[in-house]
Every structure is written in C-alpha cells, then in structure tokens.
Scaffold this motif. Structure first.
Motif, PDB file in Angstrom:
ATOM      1  N   ARG A   1       0.828  -1.201   0.000  1.00 37.20           N
ATOM      2  CA  ARG A   1       0.000   0.000   0.000  1.00 37.20           C
ATOM      3  C   ARG A   1       0.860   1.246   0.000  1.00 37.20           C
ATOM      4  NH1 ARG A   1      -4.921   0.348   2.795  1.00 37.20           N
ATOM      5  NH2 ARG A   1      -5.641  -1.757   2.818  1.00 37.20           N
ATOM      6  N   ILE A   2       0.259   2.262  -0.541  1.00 37.58           N
ATOM      7  CA  ILE A   2       0.816   3.605  -0.431  1.00 37.58           C
ATOM      8  C   ILE A   2      -0.330   4.462   0.072  1.00 37.58           C
ATOM      9  CG2 ILE A   2       1.792   5.562  -1.670  1.00 37.58           C
ATOM     10  CD1 ILE A   2       2.957   3.544  -3.667  1.00 37.58           C
ATOM     11  N   GLY A   3      -0.313   4.777   1.352  1.00 32.09           N
ATOM     12  CA  GLY A   3      -1.435   5.501   1.966  1.00 32.09           C
ATOM     13  C   GLY A   3      -2.675   4.628   1.946  1.00 32.09           C
TER      14      GLY A   3
ATOM     15  N   GLY B   1      -3.032 -10.640 -21.132  1.00 33.49           N
ATOM     16  CA  GLY B   1      -3.165 -10.608 -19.675  1.00 33.49           C
ATOM     17  C   GLY B   1      -3.027  -9.208 -19.113  1.00 33.49           C
ATOM     18  N   LEU B   2      -2.078  -8.436 -19.627  1.00 32.71           N
ATOM     19  CA  LEU B   2      -1.897  -7.054 -19.168  1.00 32.71           C
ATOM     20  C   LEU B   2      -3.108  -6.194 -19.496  1.00 32.71           C
ATOM     21  CD1 LEU B   2       1.849  -6.422 -20.084  1.00 32.71           C
ATOM     22  CD2 LEU B   2       0.861  -6.284 -17.796  1.00 32.71           C
ATOM     23  N   LEU B   3      -3.581  -6.285 -20.726  1.00 28.61           N
ATOM     24  CA  LEU B   3      -4.732  -5.465 -21.126  1.00 28.61           C
ATOM     25  C   LEU B   3      -5.985  -5.810 -20.333  1.00 28.61           C
ATOM     26  CD1 LEU B   3      -4.218  -5.378 -24.998  1.00 28.61           C
ATOM     27  CD2 LEU B   3      -3.787  -3.543 -23.351  1.00 28.61           C
ATOM     28  N   TRP B   4      -6.257  -7.104 -20.190  1.00 22.88           N
ATOM     29  CA  TRP B   4      -7.435  -7.506 -19.419  1.00 22.88           C
ATOM     30  C   TRP B   4      -7.267  -7.168 -17.933  1.00 22.88           C
ATOM     31  CZ3 TRP B   4     -12.120  -7.976 -20.832  1.00 22.88           C
ATOM     32  CH2 TRP B   4     -12.454  -8.478 -22.085  1.00 22.88           C
ATOM     33  N   SER B   5      -6.038  -7.240 -17.422  1.00 26.06           N
ATOM     34  CA  SER B   5      -5.816  -6.903 -16.013  1.00 26.06           C
ATOM     35  C   SER B   5      -6.090  -5.424 -15.753  1.00 26.06           C
ATOM     36  CB  SER B   5      -4.392  -7.257 -15.593  1.00 26.06           C
ATOM     37  OG  SER B   5      -4.218  -8.650 -15.609  1.00 26.06           O
ATOM     38  N   VAL B   6      -5.629  -4.563 -16.640  1.00 27.16           N
ATOM     39  CA  VAL B   6      -5.898  -3.134 -16.490  1.00 27.16           C
ATOM     40  C   VAL B   6      -7.403  -2.865 -16.591  1.00 27.16           C
ATOM     41  CG1 VAL B   6      -5.590  -0.871 -17.583  1.00 27.16           C
ATOM     42  CG2 VAL B   6      -3.627  -2.360 -17.247  1.00 27.16           C
ATOM     43  N   ALA B   7      -8.040  -3.429 -17.626  1.00 27.67           N
ATOM     44  CA  ALA B   7      -9.481  -3.225 -17.798  1.00 27.67           C
ATOM     45  C   ALA B   7     -10.273  -3.789 -16.624  1.00 27.67           C
ATOM     46  CB  ALA B   7      -9.942  -3.870 -19.105  1.00 27.67           C
ATOM     47  N   GLY B   8      -9.883  -4.960 -16.161  1.00 28.72           N
ATOM     48  CA  GLY B   8     -10.575  -5.581 -15.028  1.00 28.72           C
ATOM     49  C   GLY B   8     -10.399  -4.800 -13.742  1.00 28.72           C
ATOM     50  N   GLN B   9      -9.186  -4.331 -13.488  1.00 21.88           N
ATOM     51  CA  GLN B   9      -8.932  -3.536 -12.281  1.00 21.88           C
ATOM     52  C   GLN B   9      -9.750  -2.247 -12.309  1.00 21.88           C
ATOM     53  OE1 GLN B   9      -6.583  -4.360  -9.698  1.00 21.88           O
ATOM     54  NE2 GLN B   9      -7.610  -2.718  -8.623  1.00 21.88           N
ATOM     55  N   ILE B  10      -9.791  -1.580 -13.463  1.00 21.21           N
ATOM     56  CA  ILE B  10     -10.575  -0.350 -13.583  1.00 21.21           C
ATOM     57  C   ILE B  10     -12.062  -0.648 -13.370  1.00 21.21           C
ATOM     58  CG2 ILE B  10     -11.349   1.425 -15.213  1.00 21.21           C
ATOM     59  CD1 ILE B  10      -8.454   1.365 -16.349  1.00 21.21           C
ATOM     60  N   ALA B  11     -12.565  -1.718 -13.985  1.00 18.93           N
ATOM     61  CA  ALA B  11     -13.975  -2.068 -13.823  1.00 18.93           C
ATOM     62  C   ALA B  11     -14.310  -2.376 -12.364  1.00 18.93           C
ATOM     63  CB  ALA B  11     -14.320  -3.267 -14.710  1.00 18.93           C
ATOM     64  N   VAL B  12     -13.466  -3.143 -11.709  1.00 21.46           N
ATOM     65  CA  VAL B  12     -13.714  -3.468 -10.295  1.00 21.46           C
ATOM     66  C   VAL B  12     -13.692  -2.202  -9.454  1.00 21.46           C
ATOM     67  CG1 VAL B  12     -12.715  -4.615  -8.278  1.00 21.46           C
ATOM     68  CG2 VAL B  12     -12.950  -5.864 -10.412  1.00 21.46           C
TER      69      VAL B  12
ATOM     70  N   VAL C   1      -7.868   7.362  -6.487  1.00 28.19           N
ATOM     71  CA  VAL C   1      -7.464   6.026  -6.063  1.00 28.19           C
ATOM     72  C   VAL C   1      -7.271   5.053  -7.228  1.00 28.19           C
ATOM     73  CG1 VAL C   1      -8.207   4.009  -4.728  1.00 28.19           C
ATOM     74  CG2 VAL C   1      -8.510   6.291  -3.794  1.00 28.19           C
ATOM     75  N   ALA C   2      -8.200   4.997  -8.159  1.00 25.88           N
ATOM     76  CA  ALA C   2      -8.195   3.951  -9.189  1.00 25.88           C
ATOM     77  C   ALA C   2      -6.943   3.934 -10.062  1.00 25.88           C
ATOM     78  CB  ALA C   2      -9.453   4.053 -10.047  1.00 25.88           C
ATOM     79  N   PRO C   3      -6.498   5.051 -10.628  1.00 22.01           N
ATOM     80  CA  PRO C   3      -5.285   4.966 -11.467  1.00 22.01           C
ATOM     81  C   PRO C   3      -4.063   4.494 -10.689  1.00 22.01           C
ATOM     82  CG  PRO C   3      -6.427   7.034 -11.855  1.00 22.01           C
ATOM     83  CD  PRO C   3      -7.081   6.388 -10.681  1.00 22.01           C
ATOM     84  N   ALA C   4      -3.943   4.945  -9.447  1.00 23.79           N
ATOM     85  CA  ALA C   4      -2.805   4.523  -8.635  1.00 23.79           C
ATOM     86  C   ALA C   4      -2.890   3.032  -8.290  1.00 23.79           C
ATOM     87  CB  ALA C   4      -2.730   5.360  -7.367  1.00 23.79           C
ATOM     88  N   GLU C   5      -4.097   2.529  -8.018  1.00 26.34           N
ATOM     89  CA  GLU C   5      -4.246   1.091  -7.746  1.00 26.34           C
ATOM     90  C   GLU C   5      -3.861   0.266  -8.963  1.00 26.34           C
ATOM     91  OE1 GLU C   5      -8.044  -0.112  -6.226  1.00 26.34           O
ATOM     92  OE2 GLU C   5      -7.550   0.540  -4.209  1.00 26.34           O
ATOM     93  N   VAL C   6      -4.233   0.723 -10.144  1.00 29.47           N
ATOM     94  CA  VAL C   6      -3.859   0.009 -11.364  1.00 29.47           C
ATOM     95  C   VAL C   6      -2.345  -0.002 -11.513  1.00 29.47           C
ATOM     96  CG1 VAL C   6      -3.971   0.058 -13.885  1.00 29.47           C
ATOM     97  CG2 VAL C   6      -6.038   0.440 -12.543  1.00 29.47           C
ATOM     98  N   LEU C   7      -1.697   1.142 -11.300  1.00 25.71           N
ATOM     99  CA  LEU C   7      -0.239   1.231 -11.455  1.00 25.71           C
ATOM    100  C   LEU C   7       0.508   0.409 -10.409  1.00 25.71           C
ATOM    101  CD1 LEU C   7       0.233   4.977 -12.418  1.00 25.71           C
ATOM    102  CD2 LEU C   7       0.439   2.964 -13.882  1.00 25.71           C
ATOM    103  N   ILE C   8      -0.028   0.343  -9.199  1.00 24.41           N
ATOM    104  CA  ILE C   8       0.620  -0.441  -8.149  1.00 24.41           C
ATOM    105  C   ILE C   8       0.441  -1.939  -8.399  1.00 24.41           C
ATOM    106  CG2 ILE C   8       0.372  -1.101  -5.718  1.00 24.41           C
ATOM    107  CD1 ILE C   8       0.017   1.793  -5.040  1.00 24.41           C
ATOM    108  N   THR C   9      -0.696  -2.333  -8.943  1.00 27.45           N
ATOM    109  CA  THR C   9      -0.985  -3.740  -9.175  1.00 27.45           C
ATOM    110  C   THR C   9      -0.323  -4.264 -10.452  1.00 27.45           C
ATOM    111  OG1 THR C   9      -3.099  -3.448  -8.042  1.00 27.45           O
ATOM    112  CG2 THR C   9      -2.858  -5.429  -9.373  1.00 27.45           C
TER     113      THR C   9
END
Length: 171
Positions: free
Chosen positions: A31-33, A104-115, A138-146
């Motif tokens: 986590r970051i914050g 996998g990368l494309l679906w992971s980004v799309a899936g993380q954003i959707a969730v 929060v969302a863009p940073a979560e995608v970048l961290i994941t």
C-alpha cells in the motif's frame, strides 16, 4: 484416472497460487497511503485467459470469495465481480485473443478499472460518502501499483497451464 488426477493437481496448484497471492496482498505492505495493490484480480484474470470461461468463472468465484472474506466492506461484491470477469475474459480469450502476456496485461488493467469503478459506485457513491474525485484519486494509482504483479503471476500461471494443457478441463 491419471488425467483426472493431473487435472486436480493443476487446480490445486492454481489454488495454492491464489492463497499465496492473497497472503501477499494481506500481509505485505503493498500500500501507499490508502491505495492498495490487489494482485488477486489479475491472478483471476490470468487464469481465465488460459483456462477459458468455465475455469475462469470458477476460479474468479473462489478468488472473489477469498477477497470478500478478507477485504471489507465487500458483501459478496468481489465474488460476483470476479466471477463475471472470469467468464467474460475466458469467453473472449477463447474466441478472439491469444493467450499471451499482452492479453493478460490489457485484461488486467481493464478488469482492475472495472472493479474499482463498480466498487466505488456500490460502496461510496450510492451512500454519498465520496464522489468521482475520490475514484480518480485512487483507481489509477491502484492500477499502477498492481500492474507489476501481472508479469510475475503470468509466469506462474503459464507454467502451470503448459505443464497440464493437454488435460481435459476439470470444470
């Protein structure tokens, strides 16, 4: 008999990978914050990329149940979200996409954003506790961290799949 045993062993390896990923998500400082890494989401997506709609849906449901058990306030949110993502990704990968890291990368980004969007909609916007600006914080940073977890998880899932790919599916 050996095909069934090998299929069970393959899914057992997927399950161990799920438990280890969940343990890393919960117990390491990912986590970051307030922003946290959620490597279970790309793990469920990667399994769906390789195993198809049925296997991806079942694995997504199991991954979602674990997330619901350990990430408050989820109330079956992750079970439904990862089940639907698993079926969608698995179905589309069987018919349209290759089983590779880029998919996998494309679906992971799309899936993380959707969730993230649906999580905020159900637990923050509807209750009036946060607005669109909170999602954008929060969302863009979560995608970048994941995102760095995706290639690492890809190697594990691809190696399990390749070892057992000639087997009949268990689900």
């Amino acid at each position: 008999m050996t095909d069934t045993r090998n299929a069970v062993f393959k899914w057992l390896l997927y399950g161990i990978t799920l438990w280890l990923t969940m343990a890393l998500q919960l117990f390491l400082p990912l986590r970051i914050g307030q922003i946290r890494a959620l490597p279970v989401i790309p793990l469920a997506i990667l399994v769906a990329v390789f195993e198809g709609a049925k296997g991806g849906g079942v694995f997504g449901l199991l991954a979602g149940l674990l997330c619901d058990a350990f990430i408050p306030p989820s109330e079956a949110f992750f079970s439904i979200a990862l089940l639907l993502l698993g079926v969608l990704v698995g179905f589309s990968t069987e018919r349209l996409f290759r089983k590779n890291l880029l998919t996998g990368l494309l679906w992971s980004v799309a899936g993380q954003i959707a969730v993230d969007v649906f999580f905020f909609a159900f637990f923050y916007w509807i209750g009036g506790r946060a607005g669109f600006d909170a999602l954008l914080a929060v969302a863009p940073a979560e995608v970048l961290i994941t995102l760095p977890a995706v290639p690492i998880l890809y190697v594990f899932i691809r190696s399990i799949y390749r070892k057992f790919h000639a087997l009949q599916p268990l689900f």
